[in-house]
Design a protein around this motif. Structure first.
Motif, short mmCIF file in Angstrom:
data_model
loop_
_atom_site.label_atom_id
_atom_site.label_comp_id
_atom_site.label_asym_id
_atom_site.label_seq_id
_atom_site.Cartn_x
_atom_site.Cartn_y
_atom_site.Cartn_z
N VAL A 18 0.85 -1.19 0.00
CA VAL A 18 0.00 0.00 0.00
C VAL A 18 0.89 1.24 0.00
O VAL A 18 1.92 1.30 0.66
N GLY A 19 0.47 2.25 -0.78
CA GLY A 19 1.23 3.48 -0.88
C GLY A 19 2.04 3.59 -2.16
O GLY A 19 2.48 4.69 -2.52
N THR A 20 2.23 2.47 -2.86
CA THR A 20 2.99 2.52 -4.10
C THR A 20 2.07 2.88 -5.27
O THR A 20 0.86 2.73 -5.22
N ARG A 21 2.69 3.37 -6.34
CA ARG A 21 1.96 3.69 -7.56
C ARG A 21 1.89 2.43 -8.42
O ARG A 21 2.90 1.75 -8.62
N VAL A 22 0.71 2.13 -8.91
CA VAL A 22 0.49 0.86 -9.60
C VAL A 22 -0.37 1.05 -10.84
O VAL A 22 -1.05 2.06 -10.99
N VAL A 23 -0.31 0.03 -11.69
CA VAL A 23 -1.31 -0.12 -12.75
C VAL A 23 -2.02 -1.44 -12.47
O VAL A 23 -1.37 -2.47 -12.27
N THR A 38 -12.38 -6.34 -23.24
CA THR A 38 -12.83 -7.04 -22.03
C THR A 38 -11.95 -6.73 -20.82
O THR A 38 -12.28 -7.12 -19.71
N LEU A 39 -10.83 -6.03 -21.08
CA LEU A 39 -9.91 -5.65 -20.00
C LEU A 39 -9.68 -4.15 -20.02
O LEU A 39 -9.76 -3.52 -21.07
N THR A 40 -9.37 -3.58 -18.86
CA THR A 40 -9.03 -2.17 -18.77
C THR A 40 -8.00 -1.97 -17.66
O THR A 40 -7.81 -2.87 -16.82
N ASP A 41 -7.35 -0.82 -17.66
CA ASP A 41 -6.31 -0.53 -16.67
C ASP A 41 -6.71 0.64 -15.79
O ASP A 41 -7.37 1.58 -16.24
N VAL A 42 -6.32 0.59 -14.54
CA VAL A 42 -6.46 1.69 -13.60
C VAL A 42 -5.06 2.03 -13.09
O VAL A 42 -4.33 1.15 -12.63
N VAL A 43 -4.68 3.32 -13.19
CA VAL A 43 -3.35 3.76 -12.79
C VAL A 43 -3.47 4.77 -11.65
O VAL A 43 -4.26 5.72 -11.74
N GLY A 44 -2.70 4.57 -10.59
CA GLY A 44 -2.72 5.52 -9.49
C GLY A 44 -2.05 4.94 -8.26
O GLY A 44 -1.32 3.95 -8.34
N ASP A 45 -2.31 5.56 -7.12
CA ASP A 45 -1.70 5.14 -5.86
C ASP A 45 -2.58 4.10 -5.18
O ASP A 45 -3.79 4.30 -5.01
N LEU A 46 -1.97 2.98 -4.76
CA LEU A 46 -2.71 1.92 -4.10
C LEU A 46 -3.00 2.32 -2.66
O LEU A 46 -2.09 2.54 -1.86
N LEU A 47 -4.28 2.42 -2.32
CA LEU A 47 -4.69 2.84 -0.98
C LEU A 47 -5.07 1.67 -0.08
O LEU A 47 -4.80 1.69 1.11
N ARG A 57 -6.20 5.41 -5.95
CA ARG A 57 -6.47 6.83 -6.12
C ARG A 57 -5.89 7.27 -7.45
O ARG A 57 -4.68 7.31 -7.64
N THR A 58 -6.76 7.63 -8.39
CA THR A 58 -6.35 8.07 -9.72
C THR A 58 -6.49 9.59 -9.81
O THR A 58 -6.96 10.24 -8.87
N ARG A 59 -6.13 10.14 -10.95
CA ARG A 59 -6.27 11.58 -11.15
C ARG A 59 -7.72 12.01 -11.13
O ARG A 59 -8.04 13.17 -10.86
N ARG A 60 -8.63 11.10 -11.40
CA ARG A 60 -10.05 11.43 -11.46
C ARG A 60 -10.81 11.01 -10.21
O ARG A 60 -12.03 11.16 -10.15
#
Length: 346
Positions: A18-23, A38-47, A57-60
């Motif tokens: 937790v706390g690292t930036r992930v996809v 059928t697949l998609t990605d989410v990029v941001g900080d793992l909470l 947590r993403t930019r949006r």
């Protein structure tokens, strides 16, 4: 003492801390009506990473991904904070966070953004509080909590303070507070970075001359014995740190008489961390350190790593010269401050 989102939740080996930036790649509940994906990605900080979902947590905003739909989770480096080469583009705080995974402590706990680390006293880095970001309380209270945490473990209270090259610890509010409380700073440490390709270009292939350099992803007894030949390394704590990165590579240089030197690459947050470099006195000035460094840089390249970091004390002239010749530049410095332990009975 507080931790992000209620504390570090359990996570499996395939999910970064937790706390690292992930996809996070995951399956959609139904194919996308426009693309059919059928697949998609989410990029941001793992909470949060629990048995039910991953919260990112993403930019949006925050996105909750059901755990059963997750196919891949990959750790990413922090976003660049300035223009330039990737190994120079991170802020001081972000590089400090990146370096944690390449030399991980056996035990860690967050105090707000700070990270408290303990490994039974083995190395300063694995037994000090990383004081980047906001501790979530006043500095005075944060230091008291740090002191209590280390006191519970029978360890001296140590905190690292990172900043620009040449910065005085007592010029920083936290540093001034620590000095006033009796903390003593050790010599500053340089955090150096380099591009993998530049290191490989700067360090030539070693002339054979009976020197053989090998690598392994396993910590074997010969490597460990050579490492323990130059520094105190208790069996359990040292092995926990040396084998605790998401991936590590151990390099050994040998001749007919035995091991001449060792080094280690720890891979975390898509960076490679060079550490545990040692050359036997009888083998110095024979290119052993350069040979080890080149082999570890090659191991990083084989794993798709583009940037390297390492740490060496500012008064270690020989190491500073070696790494600068190899293409490393000083990114920043940090100082570890320690509160001397009160003798028993006082």
């Amino acid at each position: 003492m507080s931790t992000p989102e209620g504390g570090p939740p359990p996570h499996s080996a395939d999910v970064p801390p937790v706390g690292t930036r992930v996809v996070v790649r995951h399956r959609l509940p139904a194919p996308d009506p426009f693309s059919g994906a059928t697949l998609t990605d989410v990029v941001g900080d793992l909470l949060v990473a629990d048995a039910d979902h991953l919260l990112v947590r993403t930019r949006r905003g925050e996105v909750a991904v059901p755990r059963p739909s997750v196919t891949v989770v990959k750790e990413l480096p922090p976003r660049p904070s300035r223009r330039g080469a990737p190994h120079l583009a991170l802020s001081v705080d972000d590089l400090e966070r990146v370096m944690v995974g390449a030399w991980p402590a056996a035990e860690s706990e967050h105090l707000g953004d700070w990270l408290l680390r303990a490994t039974s006293g083995f190395t300063h880095r694995a037994n000090s509080a990383l004081t980047v970001g906001d501790p979530g309380t006043t500095l005075e209270r944060a230091v008291e909590l740090v002191e209590a945490w280390y006191g519970q473990r029978g360890l001296p209270s140590m905190l690292t303070l990172a900043g620009p090259v040449g910065a005085r610890p007592d010029a920083d509010p936290l540093g001034a507070l620590l000095v006033a409380r009796g903390y003593v700073p050790r010599v500053a440490t340089s955090a150096l970075t380099a591009a993998v390709d530049e290191v490989l270009a700067a360090v030539p292939e070693p002339a054979h001359g009976g020197l053989r350099v090998t690598t392994s992803t396993t910590l074997d007894d010969r490597w460990f014995d050579a490492y323990r030949g130059y520094r105190e390394a208790p069996e359990g704590p040292a092995r926990a740190v040396l084998t605790g990165s998401p991936e590590q590579v151990f390099a050994s240089a040998e001749d007919a008489e035995g091991v001449l030197g060792v080094g280690r690459l720890g891979v975390a947050s898509t960076w490679g961390g060079i550490a545990a470099m040692f050359v036997e006195p009888r083998a110095r000035r024979r290119g052993v350190a350069s040979a080890l460094l080149r082999r570890l840089a090659g191991a990083a390249a084989d794993r798709g790593v583009r940037s390297l970091h390492l740490q060496t004390d500012t008064d270690n002239a020989a190491a500073q010269e070696l790494y600068r010749r190899a293409g490393f530049v000083v990114h920043h410095e940090y100082t570890t401050l320690t509160r001397p332990r009160t003798p028993a009975g006082r």
